[in-house]
Design an enzyme around this catalytic site. Structure first.
Site, PDB file in Angstrom:
ATOM      1  N   GLY A  46       9.424   5.600   0.105  1.00 52.54           N
ATOM      2  CA  GLY A  46      10.302   4.639   0.766  1.00 52.54           C
ATOM      3  C   GLY A  46      11.456   5.279   1.520  1.00 52.54           C
ATOM      4  O   GLY A  46      12.403   4.596   1.916  1.00 52.54           O
ATOM      5  N   TYR A  73      -1.129   2.478   6.912  1.00 56.10           N
ATOM      6  CA  TYR A  73      -1.797   3.068   8.084  1.00 56.10           C
ATOM      7  C   TYR A  73      -1.857   2.086   9.264  1.00 56.10           C
ATOM      8  O   TYR A  73      -1.732   2.488  10.419  1.00 56.10           O
ATOM      9  CB  TYR A  73      -3.214   3.527   7.718  1.00 56.10           C
ATOM     10  CG  TYR A  73      -3.223   4.734   6.808  1.00 56.10           C
ATOM     11  CD1 TYR A  73      -2.704   5.946   7.234  1.00 56.10           C
ATOM     12  CD2 TYR A  73      -3.751   4.667   5.521  1.00 56.10           C
ATOM     13  CE1 TYR A  73      -2.695   7.059   6.412  1.00 56.10           C
ATOM     14  CE2 TYR A  73      -3.759   5.777   4.691  1.00 56.10           C
ATOM     15  CZ  TYR A  73      -3.230   6.970   5.145  1.00 56.10           C
ATOM     16  OH  TYR A  73      -3.223   8.073   4.332  1.00 56.10           O
ATOM     17  N   LEU A  91      -3.052  12.096   1.519  1.00 62.31           N
ATOM     18  CA  LEU A  91      -1.661  11.945   1.970  1.00 62.31           C
ATOM     19  C   LEU A  91      -0.925  11.270   0.823  1.00 62.31           C
ATOM     20  O   LEU A  91      -1.357  10.209   0.353  1.00 62.31           O
ATOM     21  CB  LEU A  91      -1.585  11.066   3.231  1.00 62.31           C
ATOM     22  CG  LEU A  91      -0.184  10.689   3.699  1.00 62.31           C
ATOM     23  CD1 LEU A  91       0.562  11.889   4.250  1.00 62.31           C
ATOM     24  CD2 LEU A  91      -0.238   9.623   4.777  1.00 62.31           C
ATOM     25  N   VAL A  93       3.126  10.917  -1.412  1.00 63.89           N
ATOM     26  CA  VAL A  93       4.552  11.217  -1.568  1.00 63.89           C
ATOM     27  C   VAL A  93       4.913  10.980  -3.038  1.00 63.89           C
ATOM     28  O   VAL A  93       4.442  10.009  -3.649  1.00 63.89           O
ATOM     29  CB  VAL A  93       5.390  10.290  -0.643  1.00 63.89           C
ATOM     30  CG1 VAL A  93       6.878  10.458  -0.889  1.00 63.89           C
ATOM     31  CG2 VAL A  93       5.063  10.571   0.824  1.00 63.89           C
TER      32      VAL A  93
END
Ligand SMILES: CC(C)(COP(=O)(O)OP(=O)(O)OC[C@H]1O[C@@H](n2cnc3c(N)ncnc32)[C@H](O)[C@@H]1OP(=O)(O)O)[C@@H](O)C(=O)NCCC(=O)NCCS
Length: 168
Positions: free
Chosen positions: A101, A141, A93, A95
């Site tokens: 953010g 998480y 996972l 980004v």
């Protein structure tokens, strides 16, 4: 920004410039995610902006796996069989650094949890498991109700029952 979630083999997807700040996760997207998707090793969903040239801003990969019973906290072990329990694994996972953010990680995670919940109506799935890359990812998480497993402080799980409650 409106995002489209699509499989990594979608023609629009451009992944060469993706940089989340963790080399291993960049390399996975650029070199291995597509072939693993095709071979059924792990399925990858990418997020691309609705308007744009298909540059990946984030992705997750999932596969099936298991959690050893003895790795679950004591109170989750009760009533379970003595063999490993089935789990969905969020194996990756990430980004892109320029987009972190802004809620994209959350969208990707929730999308992977929704998918796991959907699948759990037809396949035995006790929980979703992740291996956080570092303490900072672990904090991310924990925010969504993941619970540390007992074998490794960076391994976490969330029972499908908790996901159902969270998403209801
Ligand atoms: C971890 C990661 C996926 C988070 O994605 P993101 O798009 O930046 O996160 P979001 O903007 O959706 O944040 C959602 C929430 O988590 C929090 N959060 C995000 N990153 C966090 C971090 N590293 N530590 C603690 N909390 C974090 C945010 O503050 C936000 O909470 P809020 O709504 O209360 O403000 C992203 O930072 C990333 O790709 N990091 C590098 C790769 C990595 O470590 N991946 C994890 C694999 S194990």
């Amino acid at each position: 920004m409106e995002l489209i979630f699509c499989p990594i083999d979608d023609q629009r997807v451009k992944r060469e410039n993706f940089d989340c700040g963790v080399g291993e996760l960049n390399e996975y997207l650029q070199k291995y995610a597509r072939q693993n998707h095709k071979k059924g090793i792990a399925k990858t969903v990418v997020a691309i902006p609705e308007t744009g040239n298909g540059e990946v801003v984030g992705y997750y990969s999932i596969a099936v796996g298991e959690i050893k019973r003895e790795f679950l906290p004591e109170n989750y072990r009760r009533g379970l069989p003595r063999y490993p329990v089935p789990a969905m694994l969020v194996v990756k996972l990430a980004v892109d650094k320029t987009m972190q953010g802004r809620g994209i990680g959350e969208e990707l995670l929730l999308e992977s949890l929704r998918k796991s919940l959907r699948l759990s109506s037809e396949v035995g799935i006790f929980a979703v498991k992740v291996d956080a890359k570092n303490e900072s990812a672990k904090t991310f998480y924990l925010k969504y109700g993941f619970i540390p497993l007992e074998n490794d402080p960076l391994s976490l799980f969330i029972p499908i029952a908790s996901i159902a409650k969270m998403l209801e």
